[in-house]
Enzyme design. Structure first.
Site, PDB file in Angstrom:
ATOM      1  N   LYS A 492       0.842  -1.200   0.000  1.00 35.26           N
ATOM      2  CA  LYS A 492       0.000   0.000   0.000  1.00 35.26           C
ATOM      3  C   LYS A 492       0.878   1.251   0.000  1.00 35.26           C
ATOM      4  O   LYS A 492       2.072   1.181   0.311  1.00 35.26           O
ATOM      5  CB  LYS A 492      -0.897  -0.023   1.235  1.00 35.26           C
ATOM      6  N   ARG A 590     -10.432  -0.113  14.520  1.00 32.37           N
ATOM      7  CA  ARG A 590     -10.313   0.687  13.301  1.00 32.37           C
ATOM      8  C   ARG A 590     -11.372   0.179  12.312  1.00 32.37           C
ATOM      9  O   ARG A 590     -12.371   0.825  12.096  1.00 32.37           O
ATOM     10  CB  ARG A 590      -8.881   0.569  12.744  1.00 32.37           C
ATOM     11  N   TYR A 718      14.864  31.994   4.630  1.00 32.56           N
ATOM     12  CA  TYR A 718      13.685  32.727   5.109  1.00 32.56           C
ATOM     13  C   TYR A 718      13.773  32.953   6.614  1.00 32.56           C
ATOM     14  O   TYR A 718      14.169  32.059   7.367  1.00 32.56           O
ATOM     15  CB  TYR A 718      12.422  31.910   4.848  1.00 32.56           C
ATOM     16  N   MET A 767      10.410  25.316   0.235  1.00 33.10           N
ATOM     17  CA  MET A 767       9.517  24.400  -0.471  1.00 33.10           C
ATOM     18  C   MET A 767      10.298  23.423  -1.362  1.00 33.10           C
ATOM     19  O   MET A 767      10.059  22.224  -1.347  1.00 33.10           O
ATOM     20  CB  MET A 767       8.519  25.187  -1.334  1.00 33.10           C
TER      21      MET A 767
HETATM   22  C1  LIG Z   1      -0.083  -1.858   6.899  1.00 32.81           C
HETATM   23  C2  LIG Z   1      -0.660  -3.084   7.416  1.00 32.81           C
HETATM   24  C3  LIG Z   1       0.157  -4.189   7.700  1.00 32.81           C
HETATM   25  C4  LIG Z   1       1.653  -4.147   7.663  1.00 32.81           C
HETATM   26  O1  LIG Z   1       2.143  -3.506   8.827  1.00 32.81           O
HETATM   27  P1  LIG Z   1       3.717  -3.330   9.100  1.00 32.81           P
HETATM   28  O2  LIG Z   1       3.805  -2.835  10.480  1.00 32.81           O
HETATM   29  O3  LIG Z   1       4.195  -2.345   8.112  1.00 32.81           O
HETATM   30  O4  LIG Z   1       4.322  -4.655   8.914  1.00 32.81           O
HETATM   31  C5  LIG Z   1      -0.478  -5.362   8.061  1.00 32.81           C
HETATM   32  N1  LIG Z   1      -1.812  -5.442   8.143  1.00 32.81           N
HETATM   33  C6  LIG Z   1      -2.623  -4.389   7.911  1.00 32.81           C
HETATM   34  C7  LIG Z   1      -4.094  -4.569   8.063  1.00 32.81           C
HETATM   35  C8  LIG Z   1      -2.075  -3.166   7.559  1.00 32.81           C
HETATM   36  O5  LIG Z   1      -2.861  -2.123   7.342  1.00 32.81           O
END
Ligand SMILES: *Cc1c(COP(=O)(O)O)cnc(C)c1O
Length: 822
Positions: A492, A590, A718, A767
């Site tokens: 992701k 969550r 700046y 920036m």
């Molecule tokens: C991102 C995620 C992981 C991986 O977590 P890490 O700590 O990066 O290994 C596993 N399961 C879910 C549901 C996640 O959102």
């Protein structure tokens, strides 16, 4: 090569299971991914701790490969191909290479040492190639696998070999010695530190010297430790006559004594004494490693009895050695592989393999210069090249050079140009778009100009991703898993900022079981990029359900509402057994079904054939923090309970998974059937002890745009937040908060690294730019700058900014170009 397989049965101590007739092979492979021409290939199925090539055999049989060296015949493969069954396929490969080496009788230079092997090898190749047809190890192929593969590439036209041998511990050199059998040994820089794998420096030298057991000439730098090892070695492995041929900066008794080395402009002038005469030499380098490597080459040339004028002439043309293949983003959605440093048949093969494994576009193009020093007649050589190109299914070939031009008719779909300038003049009309382009040419063709034309123009900041480190980290975590536990890798957020598609391709090759993304869009772009692995979408919005179905993505379902919405669409489309993943909330709060919604979930799923529960998962809130050990255990227990209930009431058999990276490390008992690896793949661990075993993946780099010295009392940036107390040298770097560098890292909190030295960030991060203090650093415009990587590490930055490495990695803006290499 053309070898009757039946002759190998005794060499490999193999059991033959296959056809009776004689079978000839002309090609060896160990890499299923890049293998393209089948029937004449002998495939060695190597097994590693984490990868077993036997798994690819049935796929290879489908591709037309017929001959295999294996440790066992995989299920359903017997009778479909020829098998040579051995105890250990790596040993068999090594035995084969040693056997093959003995078919040839010409000088072989064997190189070993701690540093400089590859550079000395490349330089010797350059220095000697006017007079010899040389076979050399490609890149740094110097390992237990790389050495046999290098030697197997010898053919009847070669008349000089240069091979390097690298070892990491005792008892390894013995095997390499049998394969290389050098006739001229070169010991390059041995280093002072004792490496892991050896008790001490003496043991390391002793082991390396074993390469020269039967070697009549040994070239080395004289010093006390090496000398004492050398005399013991000489006593043990007596060989007459043996020539020890040494050099030194200090010891006048060395055969070649370096009297002087002095810097001149950007060159070094060396004065050396040999056979009571004094000679001069100039090399285009000033650093001590290059000088030592050049002197090693000098001794080889002296041993070959070159005269001093020729030596001087050739050595002044030495050049920096580029040792890796890089993938870069090109114009018009092309990707380009830059190999604009060499052109010989062997390295062309390797580059084509790399092209296949990295191609992002279906269409493959090769830009190729004339090929030098093959030993074959041009007629033969270009026939072989054309065959290789056609085996690799290259869509178009662009030949540059007068020789390749005259053989254009051997290739299908080939355009040629007499020289690089002519190509450049026609550049626009070639319409490069949506193709993966290998740029491969001899140095004299200056293909770097072509690279510049084809490369996407962005600013000078890049995030370099080391694909080998990703493989290493994956294997590290795989080694912690019990047998049969599957692995899902989370890609992701653009692979945690490191590049989604490229990493997914690598993971597909490593046969991970699943990929995980956050949103449907990310999954769609992976599928569009050709990824075939199943992909779970963590957070599918109901508006994306139709495209999830269209692209065969697998949604995570976390509520009854979501389930009903998905079922409605799935029924309309008459789906059957469409894979879904059920997320349970065991305390993270969550997403997920809570305990009190389980009954409703079960009711909805019971008897349902539209979808299939492919897996049941939950997510840990505190797997990285042992202070919350009890909480994790309670989550795991609740997961066990809820998932068991689901399984028994629905009478299903889904994959169960709850562990993320830290969970894999800290709660190995909760692996269930699968784990979800995230941050660890990208080289970051939450545990400092574990961090040592991981390799750094991303290096964020930029360059110096400008350097100036300001007087005491002047300010920088700046808000005038930096005031110089004394004259201060300031360098400006073109990276800023729009690229993902937090403003909190400015004002002398953070630093960058230039020439291995820290340069503190002065003033506020702008920036698109930031300024650093380089008063103590000898640097200039255009010099490379490291923002993070080995140092500072992402973790170090995260700690200083009171955040976590995840945020630093995923903040790097998409305008920063990603460059992948291995
Ligand atoms: C991102 C995620 C992981 C991986 O977590 P890490 O700590 O990066 O290994 C596993 N399961 C879910 C549901 C996640 O959102």
């Amino acid at each position: 090569m053309s070898i009757n397989l039946k002759n190998l049965i005794s060499v490999l101590e193999a059991k033959w299971i296959g056809a009776e007739a004689a079978i000839f092979i002309d090609h060896i492979s160990i890499d299923s991914r890049s293998l393209q021409n089948g029937s004449q290939t002998l495939f060695f199925a190597l097994t590693g701790v984490n990868n077993d090539a036997h798994l690819y055999i049935s796929e290879l049989i489908d591709k037309g490969v017929q001959n295999f060296v294996v440790q066992y015949i995989p299920e359903n493969c017997e009778g479909k191909a020829n098998f040579m069954v051995v105890k250990n396929t790596l040993n068999a490969l090594q035995h084969f290479a040693a056997y093959y080496r003995h078919l040839f009788d010409f000088p072989i230079i064997g190189l070993t040492g701690s540093n400089g092997k590859t550079i000395v090898k490349e330089w010797l190749n350059f220095l000697l190639s006017p007079d010899y047809n040389i076979i050399r190890s490609p890149k740094s192929y110097n390992s237990q696998v790389g050495v046999p593969l290098s030697v197997i590439a010898i053919n009847e036209k070669h008349n000089l070999g240069i091979f390097e041998a690298g070892i990491s511990t005792v008892n390894e050199m013995d095997k390499l010695e049998k394969i290389i059998k050098p006739t001229i040994g070169v010991l390059t820089n041995i280093g002072t530190a004792h490496d892991e794998g050896f008790l001490n420096l003496v043991q390391k030298i002793d082991e390396k010297l074993l390469l020269f057991k039967d070697c009549p000439v040994i070239i080395y730098q004289k010093n006390e430790t090496v000398d004492s090892c050398m005399s013991q070695f000489a006593a043990e492995y007596m060989l007459h006559p043996r020539k020890l041929f040494s050099w030194s900066f200090r010891d006048q008794t060395a055969d070649v004594f370096i009297l002087k080395k002095e810097k001149r402009n950007d060159k070094t002038r060396i004065e050396y004494q040999y056979k009571n005469e004094i000679f001069d030499l100039e090399i285009p380098f000033q650093d001590s490693a290059s000088i030592e490597n050049a002197i090693s080459c000098l001794l080889v040339l002296l041993h070959f009895e070159y005269d001093s004028a020729t030596i001087q002439n050739r050595m002044q043309m030495l050049y920096p050695v580029e040792m890796r293949l890089e993938v870069k983003n090109g114009i018009n959605n092309c990707s380009i592989i830059d190999d604009s440093y060499s052109s010989d048949f062997q390295s062309l093969k390797i580059a084509l393999d790399f092209l296949e494994s990295q191609k992002k576009n279906a269409s493959k193009t090769v830009i190729l210069s004339d090929i030098f020093q093959s030993g074959f007649s041009n007629e033969e050589l270009y026939s072989k090249v054309a065959q290789l190109i056609s085996d690799n299914k290259i869509n178009r070939v662009i030949g540059i050079g007068s020789t390749i031009s005259s053989f254009a008719d051997k290739f299908s779909n080939c355009i040629t140009f007499q020289n690089t300038a002519e190509f450049i003049a026609h550049f626009e009309s070639l319409n490069f778009a949506n193709e993966t382009i290998l740029i491969k040419g001899a140095r004299s063709f200056q293909f770097e100009e072509i690279v510049t034309l084809l490369e996407e123009k962005t600013h000078e900041t890049i995030l370099e991703i080391n694909l080998d480190s990703i493989s290493h980290n994956l294997n590290f975590f795989k080694s912690k898993l019990a047998n049969d536990v599957k692995i899902m890798v989370m890609v992701k957020a653009f692979g945690y900022g490191n590049g989604g598609l490229e990493i997914a391709k690598l993971l597909e090759h490593h046969k991970v079981d699943y990929l995980g993304v956050a949103f449907a869009d990310e999954g769609i772009s992976l599928k569009n990029g050709g990824i075939k692995l199943p992909i779970m979408v963590l957070n599918p919005e109901s508006t994306s359900f139709p495209s999830i179905i269209q692209y065969q993505l697998e949604p995570e379902i976390y509520s009854v509402k979501g389930l009903n919405a998905f079922l409605k669409i799935a029924r309309e489309k008459n789906l059957k057994d469409f894979p879904i993943h059920i997320k349970l909330d065991t305390g993270m709060h969550r997403l997920g079904f809570e305990e009190n919604t389980l009954t409703e979930l079960i009711e909805t799923l019971k008897g349902n054939t539209t979808v299939k529960v492919q897996s049941v998962l939950s997510h840990l809130a505190t797997s990285d923090d042992m202070n919350h050990y009890d909480f994790v255990i309670s989550q795991i227990k609740l997961f066990e309970k809820l998932s068991s209930k689901l399984i028994s009431e629905l009478n299903i058999n889904p994959i169960r998974h709850i562990l993320n990276t830290s969970g894999i490390s800290n709660f190995p008992e909760a692996q269930f059937n699968m784990v979800r690896l995230g941050i660890g793949l990208y080289g970051v661990s939450n545990d400092p002890a574990e961090q040592k075993y991981l390799e750094n993946v991303g290096t964020l780099k930029s360059i110096i745009s400008q350097v100036r010295t300001i007087p005491a009392g002047d300010s920088v940036g700046y808000g005038r937040r930096f005031m110089a107390e004394k004259p201060t040298k300031i360098a400006t770097i073109p990276i800023g908060y729009a690229d993902g560098i937090s403003r909190l890292w400015g004002n002398e909190v953070g630093y960058v690294v230039i020439k291995n030295q820290k340069a503190s960030i002065v003033g506020s991060v702008c920036m698109d730019m930031l300024m650093v203090n380089v008063t103590e650093i000898d640097c200039k415009e255009g010099d490379s700058v490291i923002i993070f990587g080995e140092s500072p590490t992402v973790t170090e930055i995260a700690n200083a900014l009171k955040t976590i490495p995840y945020e630093i990695l995923t903040s790097i803006s998409q305008r920063v170009k990603r460059v992948f290499f291995r």
